[in-house]
Design a protein around this motif. Structure first.
Motif, PDB file in Angstrom:
ATOM      1  N   LYS A 110       0.836  -1.208   0.000  1.00 48.68           N
ATOM      2  CA  LYS A 110       0.000   0.000   0.000  1.00 48.68           C
ATOM      3  C   LYS A 110       0.869   1.256   0.000  1.00 48.68           C
ATOM      4  CE  LYS A 110      -3.983  -2.015   2.462  1.00 48.68           C
ATOM      5  NZ  LYS A 110      -4.971  -1.823   1.389  1.00 48.68           N
ATOM      6  N   ALA A 111       1.938   1.225   0.791  1.00 46.25           N
ATOM      7  CA  ALA A 111       2.833   2.386   0.855  1.00 46.25           C
ATOM      8  C   ALA A 111       3.476   2.652  -0.499  1.00 46.25           C
ATOM      9  CB  ALA A 111       3.909   2.159   1.914  1.00 46.25           C
ATOM     10  N   GLU A 112       3.874   1.578  -1.183  1.00 46.74           N
ATOM     11  CA  GLU A 112       4.534   1.740  -2.481  1.00 46.74           C
ATOM     12  C   GLU A 112       3.589   2.310  -3.532  1.00 46.74           C
ATOM     13  OE1 GLU A 112       6.225  -2.067  -3.274  1.00 46.74           O
ATOM     14  OE2 GLU A 112       8.019  -1.680  -2.044  1.00 46.74           O
ATOM     15  N   GLU A 113       2.296   2.054  -3.364  1.00 45.11           N
ATOM     16  CA  GLU A 113       1.312   2.645  -4.282  1.00 45.11           C
ATOM     17  C   GLU A 113       1.260   4.164  -4.123  1.00 45.11           C
ATOM     18  OE1 GLU A 113      -2.446   0.884  -3.513  1.00 45.11           O
ATOM     19  OE2 GLU A 113      -1.920  -1.089  -4.322  1.00 45.11           O
ATOM     20  N   ARG A 154       9.245   5.847  -2.159  1.00 45.11           N
ATOM     21  CA  ARG A 154      10.410   6.301  -1.385  1.00 45.11           C
ATOM     22  C   ARG A 154       9.974   6.947  -0.067  1.00 45.11           C
ATOM     23  NH1 ARG A 154      11.288   7.290  -6.623  1.00 45.11           N
ATOM     24  NH2 ARG A 154      10.443   9.404  -6.497  1.00 45.11           N
ATOM     25  N   ALA A 155       8.948   6.393   0.535  1.00 50.26           N
ATOM     26  CA  ALA A 155       8.446   6.934   1.795  1.00 50.26           C
ATOM     27  C   ALA A 155       9.530   6.884   2.873  1.00 50.26           C
ATOM     28  CB  ALA A 155       7.230   6.129   2.262  1.00 50.26           C
TER      29      ALA A 155
END
Length: 403
Positions: free
Chosen positions: A53-56, A60-61
């Protein structure tokens, strides 16, 4: 009355049926008259799903925000387990790391536990509550959520066991103990009744996934009575202790690790302090280095080759390239298609020919060795990744099938 810490991994709490089974194990322990502290991981593939989900949103969070996100998985697990125990009429409370007071370093995604406050948990135990704690996380000095790295719930459990001087720390998994190697690769792998802290630490550090290596470090340091057992089948597991019986093979097991990459600095100036400069730069960026090989100096230059976690390879290369003028090397070579296979056992210290037996197994299997690294109770070899499982089978057969 005993104090028992129980930890359940993600596969043990992956769905409602599993959570109810876990609640049954906890209830049985509690109803025997014990105080119980429970540590839970996130359900099943929750952590991987959260990463996706973060990569969506942002590939580069920042690590801080990733910790905020990933820590929610364990919070779901502890709340659901508390609900299952409530439904059974048992007194319980679920707590996050910040509610407990699990203080950590500020290294997001790979923090280490510094200390654990005792007041809240002790108060709940005094009220005869089952205390259910989120694993894998802590809070730093700024009050920010941190995570302890993959497998960190094991470390949370052992740290709590050490802090509260628990009589036992039980690590429940989907396997019924520690095996001589991964039974998914070698079906006839043997379960160990017991294994020493030192052997277990080496096995965990070299890729055996049954226990987080830092949890074993803590267990050894604080003499935690540690047991690995199944959450599915009720049977004795593996005891991790100071001294364990040595098998006739002289080794406890064979471990593999395919999460590594190799970095080679070619043409370094052959000057004092160069190795320190290289590894100090990587250490300051929290990049762990494992196997190291330095070539013999030639023409006033040398090569240094080392391994890092595959996820850290690009950052390691960037850091070294940024300091090319200071380090004065010719070029960097990388290889992320390698793997490591290790044999571990206290018997290596006092028995000649154990390493030769390992190399014989690899020779007979037609497997080429790239690098060798040893400790008092371990021999590791770097191989092409495609040969790793074949190597594990050959080495295990050489040591265990010949008994």
């Amino acid at each position: 009355m005993s104090l028992i810490v129980q930890k359940f991994g993600g596969s043990s709490v992956k769905d409602a049926q599993c959570i109810k089974r876990v609640a049954g194990i906890i209830a049985e322990t509690y109803l025997e008259g014990n105080d119980v502290i429970v540590v839970l991981s996130a359900q099943g593939d929750t952590t991987d799903d959260l990463i996706a989900k973060a990569e969506e949103i942002n590939p580069r969070a920042s690590k801080r925000e990733m910790d905020m996100l990933l820590s929610t998985g364990e919070q779901i697990s502890v709340a659901l387990c508390a609900m299952a125990l409530e439904a059974m009429g048992l007194p319980c409370v679920s707590l996050t790391a910040w509610q407990v007071g699990i203080h950590s370093t500020g290294v997001h995604s790979d923090a280490r536990i510094r200390k654990i406050d005792s007041e809240r948990v002790r108060s709940e135990l005094d009220q005869h509550h089952i205390v259910i704690v989120t694993g894998f996380q802590g809070i730093d000095r700024a009050g920010d959520v941190t995570t302890l790295g993959r497998g960190g719930s094991d470390t949370s459990a052992v740290a709590l066991a050490a802090a509260f001087k628990a009589d036992r720390c039980q690590i429940y998994t989907d396997v019924d103990g520690v095996y001589t190697t991964d039974p998914r690769i070698v079906p006839n792998a043997r379960k160990l009744d017991e294994v020493s802290y030192d052997e277990m630490l080496e096995l965990a550090s070299q890729g055996a996934q049954v226990l987080h290596n830092r949890s074993v470090e803590l267990a050894k340091k604080f003499h935690v009575h540690l047991e690995v057992l199944s959450s599915i089948v009720k049977k004795p597991g593996t005891i991790v202790k100071e001294v364990a019986k040595v098998e006739k093979t002289n080794i406890a097991g064979v471990a593999k690790d395919t999460s590594i990459a190799c970095v080679a600095l070619v043409g370094l100036q052959h000057n004092p302090g160069v190795a320190f400069q290289v590894f100090d730069l990587l250490s300051k960026s929290n990049i762990n280095v494992d196997v190291i090989l330095q070539s013999i100096g030639r023409d006033d230059s040398k090569d240094i080759t080392f391994t890092v976690h595959r996820k850290d390879m690009d950052e390691a290369v960037r850091i070294l390239e940024d300091h090319r003028d200071t380090l004065k090397f010719d070029h960097i070579q990388t290889d992320d298609g390698i793997g490591k296979v290790s044999i571990v056992g206290a018997g290596l210290m006092s028995n000649c020919g154990v390493a030769a037996k390992m190399f014989e197994a690899l020779y007979e299997a037609g497997i080429n060795i790239q690098m060798v690294n040893t400790s008092e109770i371990r021999v590791s070899v770097l191989l092409d990744e495609e040969d790793v499982n074949k190597a594990v089978k050959a080495i295990h057969a050489k040591f265990f099938d010949e008994l």
